[in-house]
Design an enzyme around this catalytic site. Structure first.
Site, PDB file in Angstrom:
ATOM      1  CD  GLU A 236      13.345   1.145   9.017  1.00 55.58           C
ATOM      2  OE1 GLU A 236      13.678   0.109   9.616  1.00 55.58           O
ATOM      3  OE2 GLU A 236      14.096   1.503   8.516  1.00 55.58           O
TER       4      GLU A 236
ATOM      5  N   GLY B  43       7.464   5.087   7.680  1.00 58.08           N
ATOM      6  CA  GLY B  43       6.207   6.752   8.058  1.00 58.08           C
ATOM      7  C   GLY B  43       6.735   7.423   9.130  1.00 58.08           C
ATOM      8  CB  SER B  44       4.695   9.760  11.078  1.00 56.38           C
ATOM      9  OG  SER B  44       3.330   9.430  10.631  1.00 56.38           O
ATOM     10  CB  THR B  45       7.655   8.131  15.511  1.00 55.21           C
ATOM     11  OG1 THR B  45       8.620   8.016  15.142  1.00 55.21           O
ATOM     12  CG2 THR B  45       7.280   8.291  17.021  1.00 55.21           C
TER      13      THR B  45
ATOM     14  CB  VAL C 151       1.565   6.870  11.290  1.00 49.61           C
ATOM     15  CG1 VAL C 151       0.262   5.119  10.347  1.00 49.61           C
ATOM     16  CG2 VAL C 151       0.891   8.224  10.860  1.00 49.61           C
ATOM     17  N   GLY C 152       3.347   5.337  13.433  1.00 50.12           N
ATOM     18  CA  GLY C 152       3.716   3.900  14.009  1.00 50.12           C
ATOM     19  C   GLY C 152       2.937   3.688  15.410  1.00 50.12           C
TER      20      GLY C 152
ATOM     21  CE  LYS D  30      -1.908   3.611   2.807  1.00 47.84           C
ATOM     22  NZ  LYS D  30      -1.499   4.289   1.836  1.00 47.84           N
TER      23      LYS D  30
ATOM     24  CD  GLU E 152      10.949  13.174  10.629  1.00 47.42           C
ATOM     25  OE1 GLU E 152      10.064  12.657  10.871  1.00 47.42           O
ATOM     26  OE2 GLU E 152      11.436  11.943   9.995  1.00 47.42           O
TER      27      GLU E 152
ATOM     28  CB  CYS F  71      13.631   8.529   7.605  1.00 44.44           C
ATOM     29  SG  CYS F  71      14.216   7.817   6.232  1.00 44.44           S
TER      30      CYS F  71
END
Ligand code: NAD
Length: 499
Positions: free
Chosen positions: A263, A241-243, A245-246, A188, A395, A297
């Site tokens: 990641e 992706g972003s922390t 959403v992680g 995706k 970030e 990143c």
């Protein structure tokens, strides 16, 4: 004669692509489509399907069938390697087309996109070797009657969720390793950069990958990404992706305790000692934050520089920034292209305003550049940044560099570690003792000494602390997509329990 390479033109009509399940593109028919505008030109370039959860279920079912019947997971590794090698060849043949679409949707310079496609082909070649050398272990030391084997098996159906900053590169840092391990998958991509993930489906099909092994579902993160991490029939999700959403992926994955590869973000230090080759270091540091407009990143966004040379170093960086060619991503002369989305452009400009407001000294840039179309921001340098300021902690994901001076090596290490992230770091010095000390004590998954952002398929990627879990690429990257089984083999007759 030195001839200037021509600027490529925009497509005359947007390219429309269906999603890809079980070896076929699903007709777009009367489906809801997402229209993507090129961020460098404000022109519509592509249309992809806003998939539903039913579409995802169909793709997962295809990947599950392909996994269970062994058409890929149980064939000899030499056959898997052949497909990966053919894919690399086809990718090289189609490199110009892939790079063009990557640039149109992402806004990165066309020359950079071409380099990335070459790197992706190399990734497939490396992973082909990994497919053939993947192996387990044996224990011949368990006495006369027991022999032990540790075998590696593919983990199963993998869901792969990727961001918009390196749509094809990040895809190819994962897909060949997933396939080398014998897994099947559903990808995706980010909704704003889906085309090259769909083009990879064509490349893999032409290379002879069996139907159902690589599937692509396009659509939003909140619908498809969320459903993927919650899905009970997906065995592992690799998320980049972003922390934030992680963090939501960790919660969503608990339903079937699927394995997660994460990641995530970074706020990466560049430590510069006074004994470094300052001009070379300034060029490297400028590249480390300017490359991909800082939407990277592993961008070195915190410049931790020895106080005795801090002002001189600022001047060197400002002079480099002044020469960087920002402009049309389709122009081969461009070094820094467009910001990928309007939302990201607003975020970066918001951080620049915040930096000024909190008292940082603007040394260079800080402007929205007006080329009549698209979103462009000049490489920006702030001096007198403290560890309390927002621009030194968050970030930013843009071309904004914060200078923070240090007095001793110990202080530099403490400052470098003063972040929730631990993705990457660089150190610039001619003194090997200083370089090794910093390399061993700064907590980051990727380290560069007297260079930055270098890499290849051999070296794994991944973060410490809140930058993620697990590793992608390298031999470790393939192993992430396997699980191990311990096999205990009795030799001769068992000692009976009941006699
Ligand atoms: P993002 O987290 O917004 O989105 C990444 C992907 O997740 C997209 O495909 C998106 O559609 C999907 N997504 C969104 N919501 C979701 C949800 N609830 N569940 C599952 N998936 C969901 O990130 P982005 O803005 O696309 O990319 C920028 C971020 O990615 C930065 O923080 C950057 O540091 C990070 N990044 C990390 C690496 C790395 O290797 N560590 C590499 C590139 C980017």
């Amino acid at each position: 004669m030195d001839q200037k390479a021509p600027v490529l033109s925009l497509p005359t009509t947007p390219r429309t692509l269906g999603f890809f399940v079980d070896g076929k593109f699903v007709d777009t028919g009367n489906r809801h489509l997402f229209e993507r505008l090129s961020p460098g030109h404000d022109a519509p370039v592509s249309r992809t399907v806003k998939c539903t959860v039913d579409d995802l279920d169909m793709a997962v079912a295809a990947a599950r069938r392909a996994f269970e019947d062994g058409r890929w997971s149980r064939i000899p590794s030499v056959e898997r390697a052949d497909v990966l090698l053919r894919a690399a060849q086809i990718m090289r043949r189609r490199a110009e087309e892939i790079a063009y679409w990557e640039t149109l949707e992402n806004g990165k310079p066309i020359t950079q996109a071409r380099g990335e496609v070459e790197g992706c082909a190399s990734m497939f070649e490396y992973a082909a070797g990994q497919a053939r050398s993947l192996h387990g272990d044996s224990f011949n030391n368990l006495g006369d009657s027991l022999f032990g084997l540790v075998t590696r098996e593919p983990i199963g159906v993998v869901g792969l969720i990727t961001p918009w900053n390196f749509p094809f590169l990040i895809l190819c840092e994962r897909v060949p390793y997933i396939l080398a391990a014998g897994c099947t998958m559903v990808a995706k991509p980010s909704e704003v950069t889906s085309v090259t993930t769909l083009l990879l489906a064509e490349v893999l099909a032409d290379a002879g990958l069996p139907n159902g092994v690589y599937n692509v579902v396009t659509g939003s993160g909140s619908t498809i990404g969320q459903a993927m991490t919650e899905h009970r029939d997906i065995d592992m999700v690799s998320f980049t992706g972003s922390t934030s959403v992680g963090r939501s992926c960790v919660k969503a994955a608990s339903g079937n305790f699927k394995k997660l590869g994460l990641e995530l973000g970074g706020k990466n230090p560049q430590i510069v000692f006074a004994d470094a080759d300052l001009d070379d270091a300034a060029d490297g540091v400028a590249f480390g934050i300017g490359f991909n407009t800082g939407q990277c990143c592993v961008s070195g966004s915190r410049l931790i520089v020895e106080r005795s040379v801090a002002r001189e170093f600022e001047r060197l960086i400002a002079a480099k920034f002044a020469k960087v060619r920002v402009g049309d991503p389709l122009d081969p002369a461009t070094q820094v292209g467009a910001i990928t989305t309007l939302a990201q452009n607003k975020t970066i400009m918001g951080y620049i305003a915040k930096g000024k407001e909190e008292g940082a000294r603007l040394v260079h840039g800080g402007e929205q550049l007006d080329f009549g179309r698209g979103y462009f921001i000049s490489p920006t340098l702030f001096g007198d940044v403290t560890s309390k300021m927002t621009i030194s902690r968050d970030e930013i994901f843009g071309p904004v560099l914060s200078v923070m001076p240090f007095d001793t090596g110990e202080e530099a290490i403490t400052m470098a570690n003063d972040t929730v992230y631990g993705l990457a770091a660089s150190v610039w010095t001619k003194n090997i003792d200083k370089a090794l000390n910093v390399t061993r004590r700064v907590r980051a998954g990727r380290f560069w000494v007297n260079t930055t952002l270098a890499g290849g398929p051999e070296l794994p990627l991944g973060g410490f602390k809140q930058s993620g879990w697990g590793r992608e690429a390298g031999a470790y990257g393939v192993e992430e997509y396997t699980q191990i089984k311990s096999v205990h083999i009795e030799i001769g007759k068992r000692n009976p329990w009941i006699s």
